[in-house]
Design an enzyme around this catalytic site. Sequence first.
Site, PDB file in Angstrom:
ATOM      1  N   GLY A   1      -3.132  -1.950 -11.913  1.00 35.95           N
ATOM      2  CA  GLY A   1      -1.911  -2.676 -12.248  1.00 35.95           C
ATOM      3  C   GLY A   1      -2.119  -4.174 -12.371  1.00 35.95           C
ATOM      4  O   GLY A   1      -1.653  -4.805 -13.329  1.00 35.95           O
TER       5      GLY A   1
ATOM      6  N   ASP B   1      -8.021  -8.313  -4.221  1.00 32.99           N
ATOM      7  CA  ASP B   1      -6.957  -7.428  -3.727  1.00 32.99           C
ATOM      8  C   ASP B   1      -7.629  -6.300  -2.954  1.00 32.99           C
ATOM      9  O   ASP B   1      -7.934  -5.242  -3.505  1.00 32.99           O
ATOM     10  CB  ASP B   1      -6.144  -6.894  -4.909  1.00 32.99           C
ATOM     11  CG  ASP B   1      -4.953  -6.053  -4.464  1.00 32.99           C
ATOM     12  OD1 ASP B   1      -4.221  -6.512  -3.572  1.00 32.99           O
ATOM     13  OD2 ASP B   1      -4.776  -4.951  -4.994  1.00 32.99           O
TER      14      ASP B   1
ATOM     15  N   CYS C   1      -1.490  -5.057   0.569  1.00 35.95           N
ATOM     16  CA  CYS C   1      -0.151  -4.475   0.647  1.00 35.95           C
ATOM     17  C   CYS C   1       0.094  -3.997   2.074  1.00 35.95           C
ATOM     18  O   CYS C   1       0.622  -2.901   2.313  1.00 35.95           O
ATOM     19  CB  CYS C   1       0.041  -3.358  -0.367  1.00 35.95           C
ATOM     20  SG  CYS C   1      -1.276  -2.139  -0.410  1.00 35.95           S
TER      21      CYS C   1
END
Length: 384
Positions: free
Chosen positions: A186, A255, A310
Amino acid sequence: MAALTLRGVRELLKRVDFATVPRRHRYKKKWAATEPKFPAVRLALQNFDMTYSVQFGDLWPSIRVSLLSEQKYGALVNNFAAWDHVSAKLEQLSAKDFVNEAISHWELQSEGGQSAAPSPASWACSPNLRCFTFDRGDISRFPPARPGSLGVMEYYLMDAASLLPVLALGLQPGDIVLDLCAAPGGKTLALLQTGCCRNLAANDLSPSRIARLQKILHSYVPEEIRDGNQVRVTSWDGRKWGELEGDTYDRVLVDVPCTTDRHSLHEEENNIFKRSRKKERQILPVLQVQLLAAGLLATKPGGHVVYSTCSLSHLQNEYVVQGAIELLANQYSIQVQVEDLTHFRRVFMDTFCFFSSCQVGELVIPNLMANFGPMYFCKMRRLT
């Protein structure tokens, strides 16, 4: 009466000859077989209740119920499709482009003198990104994306908070960019949407996750860009990237793998709270420090890195940033500066709920009215 009963039991035990039980029928109970087997999602919730109730205090019950509730999504417009037509379709659903609406509102306030404008370098926001969301409290869903007239999918459904690390990276035209832990794809797709990447290296160690990344690229990106020199997909150990391509990139997104808090509360498959993955979970912060350090080493002096997870855990967020900065200073004599992202919180506070007590970086916390996240991100600049 009780005495008579006890005497009767003793007499019965005397008459029973346990030695007559065949050896093959004897067994010893194994504790592992009788230990209660809790699903991983339950173990995750127990872990979060213990740790996050201390970390967030009175905020935790609200965050907890939001994590257990249905997540909100954003629709990232695919600029390789007929983006103006796609935007119009999403507006008809009463969705709003939260990125450009927030930036326009902030610029109007700055021009009117209602807010102090940050320095241009710190405010630099990755351009050309359009992401539609429904208003706070609106739990409407976007319909599944479909291929458009140009043969690629029209938009990509994602947690809208996942776009904030890409926005914070502040891409400029002609940048050489690295997405160190790129799958499932993404954020890689969002980086390409900016139109700023002269070259983009998208890396992930897991072959299965790389397959998911490739599938997204095939669905959303034209063949001439996907198969040309602009995008390079690799499956290397990200911890070694500083040795492989040191001092190379203008912008690096790190990430990292994390406890993926929301996923861990809803999905048994690939859940890091499975008992078999306990050691892997315990050493996550070490892996995260190594990956962030490698990303910083791969960056040119003067370049920028955004670290993101996250997870709500400060052990995986602020502590990792501080640990990587200390590691580079002590072992490589490289100085790294954390950039102030307070303005990001102000600009996007109408869409997301931010945790105001984050020591380093910014943290989006789930809230029933704006159920995005969790998403932590911190921007750094390599000075030397």
